[in-house]
Design a protein around this motif. Sequence first.
Motif, PDB file in Angstrom:
ATOM      1  N   THR A  56       0.877  -1.185  -0.136  1.00  0.00           N
ATOM      2  CA  THR A  56      -0.138  -0.168  -0.048  1.00  0.00           C
ATOM      3  C   THR A  56       0.731   1.173  -0.107  1.00  0.00           C
ATOM      4  N   LEU A  57       0.781   1.916  -1.097  1.00  0.00           N
ATOM      5  CA  LEU A  57       1.880   3.065  -1.391  1.00  0.00           C
ATOM      6  C   LEU A  57       0.941   4.537  -1.061  1.00  0.00           C
ATOM      7  N   GLY A  58       1.364   5.231  -0.120  1.00  0.00           N
ATOM      8  CA  GLY A  58       0.802   6.477   0.236  1.00  0.00           C
ATOM      9  C   GLY A  58       1.391   7.521  -0.929  1.00  0.00           C
ATOM     10  N   VAL A  59       0.253   8.274  -1.386  1.00  0.00           N
ATOM     11  CA  VAL A  59       0.752   8.998  -2.406  1.00  0.00           C
ATOM     12  C   VAL A  59       0.478  10.719  -2.047  1.00  0.00           C
ATOM     13  N   GLY A  60       0.059  10.714  -0.917  1.00  0.00           N
ATOM     14  CA  GLY A  60      -0.088  12.331  -0.411  1.00  0.00           C
ATOM     15  C   GLY A  60      -1.117  13.026  -1.059  1.00  0.00           C
ATOM     16  N   GLY A  61      -1.982  12.427  -1.736  1.00  0.00           N
ATOM     17  CA  GLY A  61      -3.040  13.300  -2.553  1.00  0.00           C
ATOM     18  C   GLY A  61      -4.302  12.551  -2.915  1.00  0.00           C
ATOM     19  N   THR A  62      -5.343  13.207  -3.562  1.00  0.00           N
ATOM     20  CA  THR A  62      -6.434  12.421  -4.195  1.00  0.00           C
ATOM     21  C   THR A  62      -6.056  11.556  -5.380  1.00  0.00           C
ATOM     22  N   VAL A  63      -5.643  10.462  -5.384  1.00  0.00           N
ATOM     23  CA  VAL A  63      -5.194   9.793  -6.735  1.00  0.00           C
ATOM     24  C   VAL A  63      -6.277   9.124  -7.023  1.00  0.00           C
ATOM     25  N   MET A  64      -6.595   9.370  -8.498  1.00  0.00           N
ATOM     26  CA  MET A  64      -7.675   8.649  -9.428  1.00  0.00           C
ATOM     27  C   MET A  64      -7.158   8.127 -10.556  1.00  0.00           C
ATOM     28  N   PRO A  65      -7.058   8.847 -11.602  1.00  0.00           N
ATOM     29  CA  PRO A  65      -6.654   8.127 -12.854  1.00  0.00           C
ATOM     30  C   PRO A  65      -5.091   7.509 -12.914  1.00  0.00           C
ATOM     31  N   LEU A  66      -4.975   6.274 -13.413  1.00  0.00           N
ATOM     32  CA  LEU A  66      -3.706   5.597 -13.650  1.00  0.00           C
ATOM     33  C   LEU A  66      -3.453   5.238 -15.030  1.00  0.00           C
ATOM     34  N   ALA A  67      -2.349   5.162 -15.450  1.00  0.00           N
ATOM     35  CA  ALA A  67      -1.964   4.779 -16.762  1.00  0.00           C
ATOM     36  C   ALA A  67      -0.572   4.192 -16.761  1.00  0.00           C
TER      37      ALA A  67
END
Length: 360
Positions: A56-67
Amino acid sequence: MKITLTRCTQLSLLLLSTCAGAAQAATYAYVSNADSADISVFRLDEASGALTPVQTLGVGGTVMPLALSPDKHHLYAGLRSKPYQVLSLAINPADGRLTQRQAAPLAESMAYISTDNTGRWLFSASYGGNQLAINAINPEGLAGEVRQVIKTGPMAHAIRSAPDNRYVFASVLGADAWLRLRLDAKTGQLAQDKAPAYALPEKSGPRHFVFSPDKRFVYLIDELDGKLHVLAFNQDKDTVKPVQRVSILPADFTGDKPWGADVHVTPDGHFLFASERTSSTLAAFRVDKKSGQLTRIGTWPTEKQPRGFNIDPSGNYLLAVGQLSPQMSVYRIDKTTGSLKSLGQYPVGKGANWIEMVKY
């Protein structure tokens, strides 16, 4: 401490993984969780469909689209909270784990990101900003500066390159339009056609779209009217003609408003699936590979408000998440009938909304 992996290191890891043989082949699933600001990583057992948590990687923001990058070395993640950024995450093919390598600005809050077929350019579509944008990707696979911003009608929602990489297409929900833009692959500049490639009925709300594996058709899902469009794709001219328009709604739909979300086709092109958020269902269709037309197979209940789902590279499994559900469902796809069999559910973060999958 941030670890930097060179392209050579990534290639070496990939070669080591490949040399381990078919018995060591692995498929990984990446789930973006907007509200818990992290990405869940799972390993998929290709024989049973069972998932094993990896990270589980924290990214510090509202993460939505991935590619995914075309070479499978990087996962790009779009943050929709300020500061708007795209994260370049290196994938370790030995275990599927992610390492953040770089963060770069996005032009706006982006609902969708994708790359061109060479992996040199990152495209993005902004629902709230009514625009499309391009970021450069350097030879190390890291997304960098914004190169161009193009204003659109209201609520740009998805953007993808054509199979030949000569054009880029984008859906604009509020304008009921599917745009075509010529791509200069050397400079990363887009030039929009004066007229849409396809004009949809009023208040359709075009959302996500995919090309068929044989590149002969486009499947475009509407958000507002519960419809799915089948478009014949001319590979010589990069133009489309409408073939069919079908409903994704279950027969017993009782909601006030349809709310279409996502669409995917199995790698062999035999089956298509679409998600609908009001009823929290997945619709399955058989694809006539000659005509591109769809025949309804059935509807299956899934996680609440299924904004995102995906199909693994083998075409055996479908994974679905719901923005209002704390778990992800796994289904086996019957290769003969296209029906879904539920295999289990697994905990994910809050506001799960996007899934990408890769096989090494």
